[in-house]
Design a protein around this motif. Structure first.
Motif, PDB file in Angstrom:
ATOM      1  N   GLN A   1      16.108  12.002 -51.611  1.00 39.96           N
ATOM      2  CA  GLN A   1      14.820  11.326 -51.487  1.00 39.96           C
ATOM      3  C   GLN A   1      13.729  12.037 -51.579  1.00 39.96           C
ATOM      4  N   ARG A   2      13.769  13.480 -51.333  1.00 35.41           N
ATOM      5  CA  ARG A   2      12.526  14.314 -51.539  1.00 35.41           C
ATOM      6  C   ARG A   2      12.608  14.703 -52.914  1.00 35.41           C
ATOM      7  N   VAL A   3      13.310  15.093 -53.612  1.00 34.25           N
ATOM      8  CA  VAL A   3      13.341  15.468 -55.153  1.00 34.25           C
ATOM      9  C   VAL A   3      13.248  14.389 -56.093  1.00 34.25           C
ATOM     10  N   ALA A   4      13.771  13.215 -55.941  1.00 32.73           N
ATOM     11  CA  ALA A   4      13.647  12.102 -56.861  1.00 32.73           C
ATOM     12  C   ALA A   4      12.643  11.441 -57.012  1.00 32.73           C
ATOM     13  N   LYS A   5      12.071  10.919 -58.075  1.00 34.65           N
ATOM     14  CA  LYS A   5      11.002  10.350 -58.564  1.00 34.65           C
ATOM     15  C   LYS A   5      10.940   8.870 -57.794  1.00 34.65           C
ATOM     16  N   LYS A   6       9.985   8.123 -57.791  1.00 39.40           N
ATOM     17  CA  LYS A   6      10.177   6.886 -57.461  1.00 39.40           C
ATOM     18  C   LYS A   6      10.928   5.909 -58.464  1.00 39.40           C
ATOM     19  N   ASN A   7      11.729   4.991 -58.024  1.00 43.26           N
ATOM     20  CA  ASN A   7      12.644   4.282 -58.855  1.00 43.26           C
ATOM     21  C   ASN A   7      13.436   5.070 -59.721  1.00 43.26           C
ATOM     22  N   ALA A   8      13.777   6.309 -59.309  1.00 46.65           N
ATOM     23  CA  ALA A   8      14.993   7.240 -59.841  1.00 46.65           C
ATOM     24  C   ALA A   8      16.332   6.640 -59.612  1.00 46.65           C
ATOM     25  N   ILE A   9      17.192   6.974 -60.451  1.00 48.29           N
ATOM     26  CA  ILE A   9      18.514   6.581 -60.187  1.00 48.29           C
ATOM     27  C   ILE A   9      19.583   7.693 -59.475  1.00 48.29           C
ATOM     28  N   LEU A  10      20.465   7.229 -58.616  1.00 48.86           N
ATOM     29  CA  LEU A  10      21.344   8.133 -58.116  1.00 48.86           C
ATOM     30  C   LEU A  10      22.865   7.544 -58.528  1.00 48.86           C
TER      31      LEU A  10
ATOM     32  N   VAL B   1      13.302  12.322 -68.490  1.00 50.60           N
ATOM     33  CA  VAL B   1      12.726  13.609 -68.515  1.00 50.60           C
ATOM     34  C   VAL B   1      13.577  14.737 -67.844  1.00 50.60           C
ATOM     35  N   CYS B   2      13.851  14.650 -66.702  1.00 51.59           N
ATOM     36  CA  CYS B   2      14.459  15.442 -66.037  1.00 51.59           C
ATOM     37  C   CYS B   2      15.807  15.026 -65.046  1.00 51.59           C
ATOM     38  N   LEU B   3      16.986  15.639 -65.230  1.00 51.74           N
ATOM     39  CA  LEU B   3      18.175  15.388 -64.557  1.00 51.74           C
ATOM     40  C   LEU B   3      18.441  16.454 -63.850  1.00 51.74           C
ATOM     41  N   TRP B   4      19.186  16.061 -62.423  1.00 57.02           N
ATOM     42  CA  TRP B   4      19.766  16.965 -61.791  1.00 57.02           C
ATOM     43  C   TRP B   4      21.332  16.622 -61.595  1.00 57.02           C
ATOM     44  N   ASP B   5      22.083  17.389 -62.184  1.00 52.76           N
ATOM     45  CA  ASP B   5      23.198  17.291 -61.806  1.00 52.76           C
ATOM     46  C   ASP B   5      23.970  18.173 -60.945  1.00 52.76           C
TER      47      ASP B   5
ATOM     48  N   THR C   1      17.747  22.566 -51.758  1.00 52.36           N
ATOM     49  CA  THR C   1      17.637  23.098 -52.843  1.00 52.36           C
ATOM     50  C   THR C   1      16.172  23.673 -52.811  1.00 52.36           C
ATOM     51  N   SER C   2      15.918  24.484 -54.049  1.00 50.68           N
ATOM     52  CA  SER C   2      14.568  25.085 -54.168  1.00 50.68           C
ATOM     53  C   SER C   2      13.515  24.106 -55.198  1.00 50.68           C
ATOM     54  N   PHE C   3      14.108  22.829 -55.506  1.00 46.42           N
ATOM     55  CA  PHE C   3      13.449  21.875 -56.316  1.00 46.42           C
ATOM     56  C   PHE C   3      12.288  21.328 -55.689  1.00 46.42           C
ATOM     57  N   ASP C   4      11.149  21.308 -56.616  1.00 44.32           N
ATOM     58  CA  ASP C   4      10.005  20.621 -56.295  1.00 44.32           C
ATOM     59  C   ASP C   4      10.063  19.261 -55.849  1.00 44.32           C
ATOM     60  N   ALA C   5       9.277  18.482 -55.179  1.00 44.71           N
ATOM     61  CA  ALA C   5       9.393  17.079 -54.834  1.00 44.71           C
ATOM     62  C   ALA C   5       9.210  16.260 -55.954  1.00 44.71           C
TER      63      ALA C   5
ATOM     64  N   PHE D   1      29.969  16.647 -49.461  1.00 48.37           N
ATOM     65  CA  PHE D   1      28.644  17.109 -49.033  1.00 48.37           C
ATOM     66  C   PHE D   1      28.535  16.377 -47.672  1.00 48.37           C
ATOM     67  N   ASP D   2      27.355  17.035 -46.927  1.00 50.36           N
ATOM     68  CA  ASP D   2      27.005  16.456 -45.964  1.00 50.36           C
ATOM     69  C   ASP D   2      26.197  15.230 -46.317  1.00 50.36           C
ATOM     70  N   PHE D   3      26.561  13.875 -46.039  1.00 57.25           N
ATOM     71  CA  PHE D   3      26.024  12.999 -46.498  1.00 57.25           C
ATOM     72  C   PHE D   3      24.432  12.873 -46.209  1.00 57.25           C
ATOM     73  N   ASP D   4      24.235  12.850 -44.893  1.00 53.58           N
ATOM     74  CA  ASP D   4      22.843  12.494 -44.608  1.00 53.58           C
ATOM     75  C   ASP D   4      21.817  13.528 -44.936  1.00 53.58           C
ATOM     76  N   ALA D   5      22.298  14.797 -45.072  1.00 53.48           N
ATOM     77  CA  ALA D   5      21.598  15.844 -45.560  1.00 53.48           C
ATOM     78  C   ALA D   5      21.115  15.724 -46.918  1.00 53.48           C
ATOM     79  N   PHE D   6      22.335  15.450 -47.668  1.00 52.79           N
ATOM     80  CA  PHE D   6      22.023  15.284 -49.381  1.00 52.79           C
ATOM     81  C   PHE D   6      21.296  13.945 -49.523  1.00 52.79           C
ATOM     82  N   TYR D   7      21.522  12.950 -48.852  1.00 49.05           N
ATOM     83  CA  TYR D   7      20.643  11.780 -49.266  1.00 49.05           C
ATOM     84  C   TYR D   7      18.937  12.180 -48.941  1.00 49.05           C
ATOM     85  N   LYS D   8      18.892  12.830 -47.802  1.00 49.52           N
ATOM     86  CA  LYS D   8      17.638  13.246 -47.468  1.00 49.52           C
ATOM     87  C   LYS D   8      17.002  14.173 -48.541  1.00 49.52           C
ATOM     88  N   GLU D   9      17.717  15.168 -49.260  1.00 50.32           N
ATOM     89  CA  GLU D   9      17.183  15.814 -50.315  1.00 50.32           C
ATOM     90  C   GLU D   9      17.129  15.281 -51.608  1.00 50.32           C
TER      91      GLU D   9
END
Length: 249
Positions: free
Chosen positions: A119-128, A38-42, A90-94, A109-117
């Protein structure tokens, strides 16, 4: 939070023309991994190469970069929404994304800050999926010249983050459930000498070099390489790709 470096605005127009394209097999594999498309973040989209290639597999694509100039030259598609945003906030919804991709940008990137973001914006079982590519290989004689240029001439002008590319991202933490990918990928191209020259002119280290020197070192190394290449001859060029792919549970 670490401030993400912005090293690619000046040469943004060259990126779209000369940066190597990722193999279709890699992108197809990534598109097949999420439970839903449905939705991809590049993230760190640059010229939008990955966003555009995957736009046919997803209903909506959000593509971000910190460079306004990179977004200016990004590939337009009806379902791609480009925006200038930092990877770490980012301004994206969770709970929005099925797949998050980062191509040749994670080391900035700032690894820790990016990974936190993530986890916030990804759906459960999403792929990184994060990946990069190493130093190009052409032939034994040309590789020697490129290696010398890379390490001795332009080497002192690489940002410290470049070490992660040299380490094939093994030095980047990845706190997710890793997926085993049972094949390797590479970018394999047919280039003329002017295409190699254009690619070398996109390097971020070159922009730093040119701020201190009046001449472009790419001109010199291309003249050296020409002796083994020929102006009109086409040669095979290969970039090894390294991957980290995980599932967010």
């Amino acid at each position: 939070m670490k401030r993400t470096k912005e090293n690619f605005s000046k040469q943004a127009h060259l990126y779209r023309k000369f940066r190597p394209q990722y193999p279709k097999a890699l992108l197809q594999m990534l598109a097949e991994l999420p439970e839903n498309n449905v939705c991809l973040w590049d993230c760190g989209t640059g010229n939008g190469q990955v966003a555009a290639a995957l736009s046919t597999a997803f209903k909506t694509v959000r593509a971000t970069d910190i460079s306004t100039e990179q977004i200016k030259y990004a590939i337009p598609k009806d379902n791609i929404h480009y925006s200038v945003q930092a990877a770490e906030k980012t301004s994206f919804d969770a709970n929005q994304f099925d797949l998050i991709t980062v191509a040749q940008a994670m080391h900035w990137f700032d690894f820790d800050a990016f990974y936190k973001e993530v986890q916030r914006v990804a759906k459960k079982n999403a792929i990184l999926a994060i990946w990069g590519y190493g130093l190009l290989r052409i032939s034994e004689e040309i590789d020697v010249l490129i290696d010398d240029y890379y390490t001795q001439i332009i080497g002192p002008y690489w940002d410290v983050e470049r070490k992660h590319i040299d380490n094939h991202y093994t030095s980047i933490p990845f706190p997710f459930e890793s997926l085993e990918i049972n094949r390797s990928y590479s970018i394999d191209l047919q280039w003329k000498l002017d295409e190699l020259e254009g690619y070398l002119n996109t390097w971020s280290s070159l922009q730093k070099y040119l701020r201190e020197h009046a001449t472009n070192p790419v001109d010199t190394v291309i003249k050296q390489i020409e002796a083994y290449w020929g102006k009109e001859e086409i040669k095979e060029v290969s970039f090894p790709i390294f991957l980290k792919i995980g599932r967010l549970t």
